[in-house]
Design a protein around this motif. Sequence first.
Motif, PDB file in Angstrom:
ATOM      1  N   TYR A  67       0.861  -1.180   0.000  1.00  0.00           N
ATOM      2  CA  TYR A  67       0.000   0.000   0.000  1.00  0.00           C
ATOM      3  C   TYR A  67       0.893   1.224   0.000  1.00  0.00           C
ATOM      4  O   TYR A  67       2.100   1.119   0.217  1.00  0.00           O
ATOM      5  CB  TYR A  67      -0.990   0.003   1.179  1.00  0.00           C
ATOM      6  N   GLU A  95      -2.334  10.833   2.464  1.00  0.00           N
ATOM      7  CA  GLU A  95      -3.192   9.952   1.669  1.00  0.00           C
ATOM      8  C   GLU A  95      -2.659   8.533   1.792  1.00  0.00           C
ATOM      9  O   GLU A  95      -1.466   8.301   1.618  1.00  0.00           O
ATOM     10  CB  GLU A  95      -3.188  10.395   0.211  1.00  0.00           C
ATOM     11  N   THR A 138      -3.391   4.769   0.227  1.00  0.00           N
ATOM     12  CA  THR A 138      -4.050   4.123  -0.904  1.00  0.00           C
ATOM     13  C   THR A 138      -3.699   2.651  -0.920  1.00  0.00           C
ATOM     14  O   THR A 138      -2.532   2.280  -0.762  1.00  0.00           O
ATOM     15  CB  THR A 138      -3.568   4.755  -2.232  1.00  0.00           C
ATOM     16  N   SER A 147      -4.922  -1.390  -2.827  1.00  0.00           N
ATOM     17  CA  SER A 147      -5.491  -1.931  -4.069  1.00  0.00           C
ATOM     18  C   SER A 147      -6.511  -3.024  -3.782  1.00  0.00           C
ATOM     19  O   SER A 147      -6.705  -3.924  -4.583  1.00  0.00           O
ATOM     20  CB  SER A 147      -4.376  -2.457  -4.977  1.00  0.00           C
ATOM     21  N   GLY A 154     -11.881  -1.677  -1.887  1.00  0.00           N
ATOM     22  CA  GLY A 154     -12.349  -0.307  -1.692  1.00  0.00           C
ATOM     23  C   GLY A 154     -13.531  -0.226  -0.742  1.00  0.00           C
ATOM     24  O   GLY A 154     -13.953  -1.214  -0.149  1.00  0.00           O
ATOM     25  N   ASN A 201     -12.608   5.675  -3.404  1.00  0.00           N
ATOM     26  CA  ASN A 201     -11.988   4.566  -4.116  1.00  0.00           C
ATOM     27  C   ASN A 201     -11.188   5.096  -5.292  1.00  0.00           C
ATOM     28  O   ASN A 201     -11.530   6.134  -5.865  1.00  0.00           O
ATOM     29  CB  ASN A 201     -13.055   3.584  -4.614  1.00  0.00           C
ATOM     30  N   GLN A 202     -10.146   4.370  -5.654  1.00  0.00           N
ATOM     31  CA  GLN A 202      -9.363   4.730  -6.825  1.00  0.00           C
ATOM     32  C   GLN A 202     -10.221   4.500  -8.073  1.00  0.00           C
ATOM     33  O   GLN A 202     -10.873   3.471  -8.182  1.00  0.00           O
ATOM     34  CB  GLN A 202      -8.114   3.857  -6.919  1.00  0.00           C
ATOM     35  N   SER A 244      -9.209   1.082 -11.113  1.00  0.00           N
ATOM     36  CA  SER A 244      -8.531  -0.093 -10.568  1.00  0.00           C
ATOM     37  C   SER A 244      -9.080  -0.560  -9.229  1.00  0.00           C
ATOM     38  O   SER A 244      -8.737  -1.640  -8.764  1.00  0.00           O
ATOM     39  CB  SER A 244      -7.033   0.193 -10.420  1.00  0.00           C
ATOM     40  N   VAL A 247      -9.044   4.782  -0.854  1.00  0.00           N
ATOM     41  CA  VAL A 247      -8.204   5.967  -0.710  1.00  0.00           C
ATOM     42  C   VAL A 247      -8.738   6.746   0.481  1.00  0.00           C
ATOM     43  O   VAL A 247      -9.913   7.114   0.508  1.00  0.00           O
ATOM     44  CB  VAL A 247      -8.244   6.867  -1.957  1.00  0.00           C
TER      45      VAL A 247
END
Length: 147
Positions: free
Chosen positions: A62, A76, A78, A80, A83, A121-122, A125, A129
């Motif tokens: 991350y 921030e 983030t 993967s 989410g 959410n990103q 992908s 976040v």
Amino acid sequence: MSIWWSLQLRREAASVPLARRLLLGAMEAAGVDAEISHELSVALSEACSNAVRHAGERSGVYRVTASISGDVCRIEVTDSGPGFPAGGWLPPVSGPAREPALGGRGLGLIEALSDRVRFGNQPGSGGAVITFDKVLKWREGALLRVS
């Protein structure tokens, strides 16, 4: 003056105190008030813990990005993973405590310790976040203090 830094950390429990110590060291070197630094470090620990626990198996890492611009620190975190649920979910800061099986109150704590927070959410992908801002107070003689 402004600064920023970014870390890519393994999704392991040991990464959480590492991220916290790095942030506290940067805040100390910059001359940020100790109470503000502590609040930021607790919020960061909660965000990192969330990434470690909930990011799924898509990636073993991350990212933490932090910046100081003027009198504001923005952090921030983030990941993967899957989410946050759709619909603009925000954690309750007050109210009855959730059952431990449903998770802790970490996101609410981030919200309580920050001046502004965004959970999202990103795009494309996936992955959560968490972005939070805190207005800084400075110690006398601080290196980055804006006059």
